[in-house]
Design an enzyme around this catalytic site. Structure first.
Site, PDB file in Angstrom:
ATOM      1  N   GLU A 268       0.828  -1.206   0.000  1.00  0.00           N
ATOM      2  CA  GLU A 268       0.000   0.000   0.000  1.00  0.00           C
ATOM      3  C   GLU A 268       0.862   1.255   0.000  1.00  0.00           C
ATOM      4  O   GLU A 268       0.482   2.286  -0.570  1.00  0.00           O
ATOM      5  CB  GLU A 268      -0.938   0.000   1.211  1.00  0.00           C
ATOM      6  CG  GLU A 268      -2.048  -1.046   1.147  1.00  0.00           C
ATOM      7  CD  GLU A 268      -1.576  -2.425   1.565  1.00  0.00           C
ATOM      8  OE1 GLU A 268      -0.427  -2.549   2.050  1.00  0.00           O
ATOM      9  OE2 GLU A 268      -2.347  -3.384   1.411  1.00  0.00           O
TER      10      GLU A 268
ATOM     11  N   PRO B 235      12.071 -11.943  -2.403  1.00  0.00           N
ATOM     12  CA  PRO B 235      11.059 -12.240  -1.377  1.00  0.00           C
ATOM     13  C   PRO B 235      10.312 -10.984  -0.946  1.00  0.00           C
ATOM     14  O   PRO B 235      10.867  -9.879  -0.934  1.00  0.00           O
ATOM     15  CB  PRO B 235      11.893 -12.820  -0.223  1.00  0.00           C
ATOM     16  CG  PRO B 235      13.159 -13.297  -0.855  1.00  0.00           C
ATOM     17  CD  PRO B 235      13.415 -12.331  -1.975  1.00  0.00           C
TER      18      PRO B 235
ATOM     19  N   MET C 147      16.060  -3.257  -0.319  1.00  0.00           N
ATOM     20  CA  MET C 147      14.758  -2.590  -0.252  1.00  0.00           C
ATOM     21  C   MET C 147      14.653  -1.502  -1.321  1.00  0.00           C
ATOM     22  O   MET C 147      15.627  -0.793  -1.590  1.00  0.00           O
ATOM     23  CB  MET C 147      14.556  -1.969   1.131  1.00  0.00           C
ATOM     24  CG  MET C 147      14.418  -2.989   2.261  1.00  0.00           C
ATOM     25  SD  MET C 147      12.925  -3.975   2.106  1.00  0.00           S
ATOM     26  CE  MET C 147      11.671  -2.712   2.338  1.00  0.00           C
ATOM     27  N   GLY C 148      13.485  -1.393  -1.922  1.00  0.00           N
ATOM     28  CA  GLY C 148      13.197  -0.277  -2.814  1.00  0.00           C
ATOM     29  C   GLY C 148      13.723  -0.408  -4.223  1.00  0.00           C
ATOM     30  O   GLY C 148      13.737   0.581  -4.966  1.00  0.00           O
ATOM     31  N   GLU C 149      14.139  -1.608  -4.640  1.00  0.00           N
ATOM     32  CA  GLU C 149      14.723  -1.760  -5.968  1.00  0.00           C
ATOM     33  C   GLU C 149      13.918  -2.673  -6.893  1.00  0.00           C
ATOM     34  O   GLU C 149      14.355  -2.971  -7.997  1.00  0.00           O
ATOM     35  CB  GLU C 149      16.155  -2.291  -5.859  1.00  0.00           C
ATOM     36  CG  GLU C 149      17.121  -1.334  -5.201  1.00  0.00           C
ATOM     37  CD  GLU C 149      18.567  -1.754  -5.369  1.00  0.00           C
ATOM     38  OE1 GLU C 149      19.379  -0.914  -5.804  1.00  0.00           O
ATOM     39  OE2 GLU C 149      18.885  -2.927  -5.080  1.00  0.00           O
TER      40      GLU C 149
ATOM     41  N   ASN D  61       0.601  -6.719  -6.998  1.00  0.00           N
ATOM     42  CA  ASN D  61       0.375  -5.801  -8.118  1.00  0.00           C
ATOM     43  C   ASN D  61       1.183  -6.219  -9.359  1.00  0.00           C
ATOM     44  O   ASN D  61       2.413  -6.207  -9.332  1.00  0.00           O
ATOM     45  CB  ASN D  61       0.773  -4.392  -7.670  1.00  0.00           C
ATOM     46  CG  ASN D  61       0.644  -3.376  -8.769  1.00  0.00           C
ATOM     47  OD1 ASN D  61      -0.054  -3.587  -9.751  1.00  0.00           O
ATOM     48  ND2 ASN D  61       1.325  -2.249  -8.614  1.00  0.00           N
ATOM     49  N   PRO D  62       0.499  -6.545 -10.467  1.00  0.00           N
ATOM     50  CA  PRO D  62       1.221  -6.923 -11.687  1.00  0.00           C
ATOM     51  C   PRO D  62       1.517  -5.759 -12.626  1.00  0.00           C
ATOM     52  O   PRO D  62       2.086  -5.957 -13.697  1.00  0.00           O
ATOM     53  CB  PRO D  62       0.238  -7.884 -12.361  1.00  0.00           C
ATOM     54  CG  PRO D  62      -1.101  -7.311 -12.004  1.00  0.00           C
ATOM     55  CD  PRO D  62      -0.959  -6.732 -10.602  1.00  0.00           C
ATOM     56  N   LEU D  63       1.131  -4.546 -12.228  1.00  0.00           N
ATOM     57  CA  LEU D  63       1.219  -3.429 -13.168  1.00  0.00           C
ATOM     58  C   LEU D  63       2.631  -2.877 -13.312  1.00  0.00           C
ATOM     59  O   LEU D  63       2.949  -2.271 -14.340  1.00  0.00           O
ATOM     60  CB  LEU D  63       0.258  -2.317 -12.742  1.00  0.00           C
ATOM     61  CG  LEU D  63      -1.220  -2.707 -12.809  1.00  0.00           C
ATOM     62  CD1 LEU D  63      -2.094  -1.560 -12.303  1.00  0.00           C
ATOM     63  CD2 LEU D  63      -1.624  -3.106 -14.224  1.00  0.00           C
ATOM     64  N   GLU D  64       3.476  -3.054 -12.310  1.00  0.00           N
ATOM     65  CA  GLU D  64       4.843  -2.558 -12.443  1.00  0.00           C
ATOM     66  C   GLU D  64       5.597  -3.292 -13.555  1.00  0.00           C
ATOM     67  O   GLU D  64       6.206  -2.646 -14.414  1.00  0.00           O
ATOM     68  CB  GLU D  64       5.568  -2.628 -11.106  1.00  0.00           C
ATOM     69  CG  GLU D  64       5.027  -1.628 -10.093  1.00  0.00           C
ATOM     70  CD  GLU D  64       5.851  -1.561  -8.822  1.00  0.00           C
ATOM     71  OE1 GLU D  64       6.669  -2.488  -8.591  1.00  0.00           O
ATOM     72  OE2 GLU D  64       5.684  -0.597  -8.053  1.00  0.00           O
TER      73      GLU D  64
END
Length: 418
Positions: free
Chosen positions: A59, A267, A307-309, A333-336
């Site tokens: 989220e 993961p 994290m964040g990559e 979410n598959p949109l990325e």
């Protein structure tokens, strides 16, 4: 009466919740940091803030474009982001640095939420997706603060659950000034459980407004060069316990046909990084870990344990599998990956994103696989048929492009009501 019983239960449960927090912190001391915020003891705001609440890392990522847009539209505004999890707050810090404030969400007891709201002084509360916390909503509404439920989704399973406690849910929905639903089906379910028609709009999902910057593309190209430009690379993103072994089995079948292939596995939860690394090694597959700066050039598996990559790692890959779907987790979410124009694969359990997956399926931009054998067969067919892979990737990207624009509608809706 149900609200009273809910609050009473939460009060009695609070000591056990804190004990569990302490226990979790034995393995991850970061859990203990700022634990007082969970009881509402946060720094006082000198000016009213826009409070953006997201439960966990998913989220939080979804909220990122909204927060950026709010900052752009209100250069002098102060925004507070809250999350329930360590990873959610860490992800927010990576994305926004000192542009916004951060805190753990208060536990949903009357006292914790009251202290939090009194200290924060929210100008508006923006709740991501479907987080209906009774005391959070009640305490905020008592201060005449507008509440928005943004990117709202409601599965049929969740709707049936809310219907069973309708006397608790209906007052919560009555306190929400605007519900910006992702799809007509979501809007219909909100109306079914008690939302008023004048408060519900269908805006689409802001997750379609994925922003792939030139800097991100450059970073992805650099990582891809380290992988090896001419080898097949597939990524398994946001995996959960119970999926990793299946994914490694699928990769073995891919290696049998394409021995130069690389699996990038990411993961969902950082506390599982070491366990997944140990599993890869135990399976006899060669491993490089991103966190250690190890070269993936001659490896069979690359562990994305940073994290964040993830969005960048999608761009360095050819095919994406989105986790939480081979087990009954509900998918992610598959949109990325779709926004990168790459083929998207998933397991069958995607009920948390049924509308988005339905749109991708209608546009022939996703492949649903029932198990690791089907997954391996689909991977081999895509690797062996570049034209098929290109067509699937272009279809996925076309769905994303056709559905952009929800972000502007949501920001306009919030600013018109604050």
């Amino acid at each position: 009466m149900l609200h009273f019983l809910y609050s009473l239960f939460f009060r009695f449960a609070l000591p056990f919740v804190l004990l569990r927090l302490w226990w979790s912190g034995r393995e991850n001391p970061e859990v203990w940091r700022n634990w007082q915020q969970r009881l509402g003891y946060v720094s006082r705001s000198e000016e009213p803030v826009i409070w953006v609440h997201a439960v966990s890392v998913g989220e939080t990522i979804a909220a990122a474009p909204l927060v950026k847009a709010l900052l752009s539209r209100n250069p002098g505004s102060s925004i507070l982001m809250t999350a329930m999890t360590v990873t959610g707050l860490e992800r927010a810090r990576v994305m926004f640095g000192d542009q916004v404030r951060y805190a753990y969400s208060p536990y949903d007891t009357p006292g914790s939420v009251r202290r939090f709201v009194e200290r924060v002084r929210p100008r508006a509360l923006v709740i991501m997706e479907t987080e209906l916390w009774p005391n959070m909503i009640a305490a905020t509404r008592r201060r005449q603060v507008p509440i928005f439920l943004i990117n709202a989704r409601l599965s049929e399973r969740s709707a049936r659950g809310y219907e069973r406690v309708g006397s608790l849910v209906r007052p919560l929905l009555a306190s929400i000034g605007w519900i910006a639903a992702q799809a007509r089906e979501d809007a219909s379910r909100f109306l079914r459980i008690g939302a008023q028609p004048e408060t519900v709009s269908v805006t689409g999902s802001i997750k379609f407004d994925v922003d792939i910057t030139p800097e991100l593309r450059a970073a992805a190209r650099q990582v891809r060069a380290a992988f090896g430009d001419n080898r097949p690379v597939w990524i398994a993103a946001s995996t959960h316990e119970g999926e990793d072994r299946q994914l490694l089995d699928a990769h073995r079948q891919v290696l049998a046909h394409h021995p130069e292939s690389l699996l990038v596995i990411v993961p969902r939860h950082p506390e599982r990084f070491d366990d997944v690394a140990a599993l890869v090694t135990a399976q006899g597959l060669s491993l490089a870990r991103r966190s250690k700066g190890e070269s993936p050039a001659a490896m069979q598996v690359y562990l994305g344990d940073t994290m964040g990559e993830l969005l960048m790692l999608f761009g360095a890959s050819d095919i994406a599998f989105v986790g939480g779907s081979l087990i009954e987790r509900g998918g992610h979410n598959p949109l990325e990956p779709a926004a990168w124009g790459m083929p998207v694969l998933s397991g069958p359990h995607v009920f948390n994103f049924e509308t988005i997956y339905g749109q991708l399926a209608d546009g022939e931009g996703v492949f649903i696989t029932e198990d690791c054998q089907q997954l391996a067969a689909r991977l081999n067919s895509l690797i062996g048929d570049p034209a098929l892979a290109d067509r699937a990737g272009n279809n996925a990207l076309a769905v994303v492009e056709a559905n952009r624009g929800a972000l502007a509608r949501v920001v306009d809706g919030i600013m018109g009501r604050v």
